[in-house]
Design an enzyme around this catalytic site. Structure first.
Site, PDB file in Angstrom:
ATOM      1  N   GLU A  53       0.806  -1.226   0.000  1.00 10.01           N
ATOM      2  CA  GLU A  53       0.000   0.000   0.000  1.00 10.01           C
ATOM      3  C   GLU A  53       0.840   1.278   0.000  1.00 10.01           C
ATOM      4  O   GLU A  53       0.487   2.242  -0.669  1.00 10.01           O
ATOM      5  CB  GLU A  53      -0.954   0.009   1.199  1.00 10.01           C
ATOM      6  CG  GLU A  53      -2.039  -1.045   1.083  1.00 10.01           C
ATOM      7  CD  GLU A  53      -3.146  -0.849   2.109  1.00 10.01           C
ATOM      8  OE1 GLU A  53      -3.759   0.225   2.147  1.00 10.01           O
ATOM      9  OE2 GLU A  53      -3.383  -1.783   2.909  1.00 10.01           O
TER      10      GLU A  53
ATOM     11  N   HIS B 167       8.266 -26.626   5.178  1.00 12.01           N
ATOM     12  CA  HIS B 167       7.620 -27.857   4.720  1.00 12.01           C
ATOM     13  C   HIS B 167       7.080 -27.730   3.301  1.00 12.01           C
ATOM     14  O   HIS B 167       6.378 -28.617   2.840  1.00 12.01           O
ATOM     15  CB  HIS B 167       6.512 -28.250   5.702  1.00 12.01           C
ATOM     16  CG  HIS B 167       7.056 -28.500   7.079  1.00 12.01           C
ATOM     17  ND1 HIS B 167       7.502 -29.726   7.502  1.00 12.01           N
ATOM     18  CD2 HIS B 167       7.290 -27.641   8.105  1.00 12.01           C
ATOM     19  CE1 HIS B 167       7.959 -29.629   8.739  1.00 12.01           C
ATOM     20  NE2 HIS B 167       7.847 -28.364   9.127  1.00 12.01           N
TER      21      HIS B 167
ATOM     22  N   LYS C 257     -13.413   0.541  -4.892  1.00 13.61           N
ATOM     23  CA  LYS C 257     -14.593   0.786  -4.042  1.00 13.61           C
ATOM     24  C   LYS C 257     -15.628   1.619  -4.806  1.00 13.61           C
ATOM     25  O   LYS C 257     -16.833   1.383  -4.708  1.00 13.61           O
ATOM     26  CB  LYS C 257     -14.169   1.506  -2.753  1.00 13.61           C
ATOM     27  CG  LYS C 257     -13.436   0.603  -1.762  1.00 13.61           C
ATOM     28  CD  LYS C 257     -13.082   1.334  -0.475  1.00 13.61           C
ATOM     29  CE  LYS C 257     -12.429   0.397   0.531  1.00 13.61           C
ATOM     30  NZ  LYS C 257     -11.989   1.046   1.772  1.00 13.61           N
TER      31      LYS C 257
HETATM   32  O1  PA5 Z   1      -5.319   0.771   4.094  1.00 15.19           O
HETATM   33  C1  PA5 Z   1      -6.373   0.921   3.475  1.00 15.19           C
HETATM   34  O2  PA5 Z   1      -6.737   2.000   3.007  1.00 15.19           O
HETATM   35  C2  PA5 Z   1      -7.293  -0.266   3.294  1.00 15.19           C
HETATM   36  O3  PA5 Z   1      -6.625  -1.459   3.553  1.00 15.19           O
HETATM   37  C3  PA5 Z   1      -8.518  -0.104   4.173  1.00 15.19           C
HETATM   38  O4  PA5 Z   1      -8.187  -0.233   5.537  1.00 15.19           O
HETATM   39  C4  PA5 Z   1      -9.590  -1.117   3.782  1.00 15.19           C
HETATM   40  O5  PA5 Z   1      -9.989  -0.901   2.456  1.00 15.19           O
HETATM   41  C5  PA5 Z   1     -10.821  -1.051   4.699  1.00 15.19           C
HETATM   42  O6  PA5 Z   1     -11.264   0.273   4.852  1.00 15.19           O
HETATM   43  P1  PA5 Z   1     -11.629   0.805   6.320  1.00 15.19           P
HETATM   44  O7  PA5 Z   1     -10.359   0.690   7.093  1.00 15.19           O
HETATM   45  O8  PA5 Z   1     -12.045   2.225   6.133  1.00 15.19           O
HETATM   46  O9  PA5 Z   1     -12.712  -0.078   6.815  1.00 15.19           O
END
Ligand code: PA5
Length: 344
Positions: free
Chosen positions: A227, A243, A337
């Site tokens: 990310e 393993h 999203k």
């Molecule tokens: O780091 C991120 O932006 C994502 O992994 C979010 O955490 C994920 O899409 C879930 O969103 P939220 O944390 O708002 O529930």
């Protein structure tokens, strides 16, 4: 992102206070000193789920009931009135988490919402469940303190986990010391995270943790590289990887030399895992691009977990900078999203 990372110790302190001060309504009575709770379930996704994994590993050493993490629209069949469900979503609007929340409510589970707002806060408040509100405005993955420590505080208050305040104190003091050597003003020669980022650059980072201690930290490093650095990464855990995956280090040759491995080391790892790491390095060290060992610092479980998270978080940001990338936006998640919301 660098500023938020620098402030992680302060975030952890505030997160702990919020968890300790949160209004729990009738939850302590219905939990009856923890006796009314048969299992703890954290439901969330991505940056909001990793705190659940950290909690599961953290609790493993002391809790007498099982902890699990759900990353799906629906909860497993065993969830019912004796399950304490933490519904965690930083935005409060993640559709899988909202759906799992509804599922938990339908099954009569005890629920606590942990969020910065959104639909989750609205729904839980309207249904009369405790809502722990954390500050918004940062990315979910950089809110790891907010999305983890309040759950320990609540579980301590419910008598399910032991008092962790000394661990929180040690972790925060340790992170304050560590940031002097990991932060942007510390030069690469003395900065472990910058050195790791340099090794990861144009290579495929492969992070090896250990079941029961650093397994979630390995997941965290992978996720942060994905990310923050917008780069591919991979993880696995000892002893399981001995393993199967170890055998996969024969092909394809051009890829193997581009793998940059990290072994995460914790003082609570099983002694045989220490031997396994050493032998694994001897067996595959020549075949892969490189292997670094990164050791947890600190004494308490929480301090050791966070010491490794901090090194990986900083490394992922420095790797983003080496690639000339802003670590904060996650445009592909946002676009996905958006497309999903249009596809209803
Ligand atoms: O780091 C991120 O932006 C994502 O992994 C979010 O955490 C994920 O899409 C879930 O969103 P939220 O944390 O708002 O529930």
């Amino acid at each position: 992102m660098l500023e938020v990372l620098w402030n992680l110790p302060e975030q952890c302190e505030e997160a702990w206070q919020r968890g300790m001060a949160a209004a729990l309504g009738s939850l302590p009575e219905v939990c009856g000193s923890g006796e009314g709770v048969a299992q703890v379930m954290v439901t969330g996704l991505g940056g909001s789920a990793i705190g659940g994994d950290l909690l599961r590993v953290y609790a493993q050493e002391e809790a007498s009931i099982p902890f699990a993490v759900n990353r799906d629209y629906l909860l497993p069949a065993y969830v019912g009135p004796r399950t304490l469900v933490f519904a965690v979503s930083y935005s409060g609007n993640t559709e899988e988490t909202l759906s799992a929340y509804d599922d938990a409510r339908r099954r009569g589970a005890k629920i606590v919402a942990l969020t910065s707002g959104g639909r989750l806060a609205e729904k839980a408040a309207a249904d009369g469940f405790p809502v722990i509100l954390v500050p918004g405005g940062i990315s979910p993955r950089s809110a790891s303190g907010y999305l983890f420590l309040p759950m320990i505080a609540v579980l301590q208050r419910l008598g399910i986990l032991a008092d962790a305040s000394a661990q929180v104190e040690e972790a925060c003091a340790l992170l304050r010391r560590m940031r002097e050597n990991l932060g942007p003003s510390c030069p690469e020669e003395e900065n472990l995270s910058k050195q790791l980022a340099r090794k990861f650059y144009q290579r495929l980072p492969v992070i090896y943790g250990t079941s029961g201690t650093t397994e979630t930290v390995a997941v965290r490093w992978k996720g942060q590289i994905n990310e923050n650095s917008k780069a591919m990464a991979y993880y696995n855990v000892f002893p399981e990887l001995n393993h199967n995956e170890i055998v996969g280090t024969e092909k394809p040759d051009p890829l193997l030399q581009r793998l940059e491995l990290v072994f995460l080391v914790d003082s609570a790892d099983h002694p045989r895992v220490q031997a396994r790491r050493q032998i694994t390095q001897e067996l595959i060290g020549e075949r892969v691009g490189g292997i670094s060992w990164v050791e947890a610092q600190g004494t308490s479980r929480l301090a050791r977990i966070y010491s490794l998270i901090y090194v990986g978080d900083y490394a992922s940001v420095y790797l983003a900078l080496l690639y000339g990338i802003d670590p904060t936006p996650v445009r592909l998640i946002d676009r996905l999203k958006q497309r999903l919301s249009e596809a209803r």
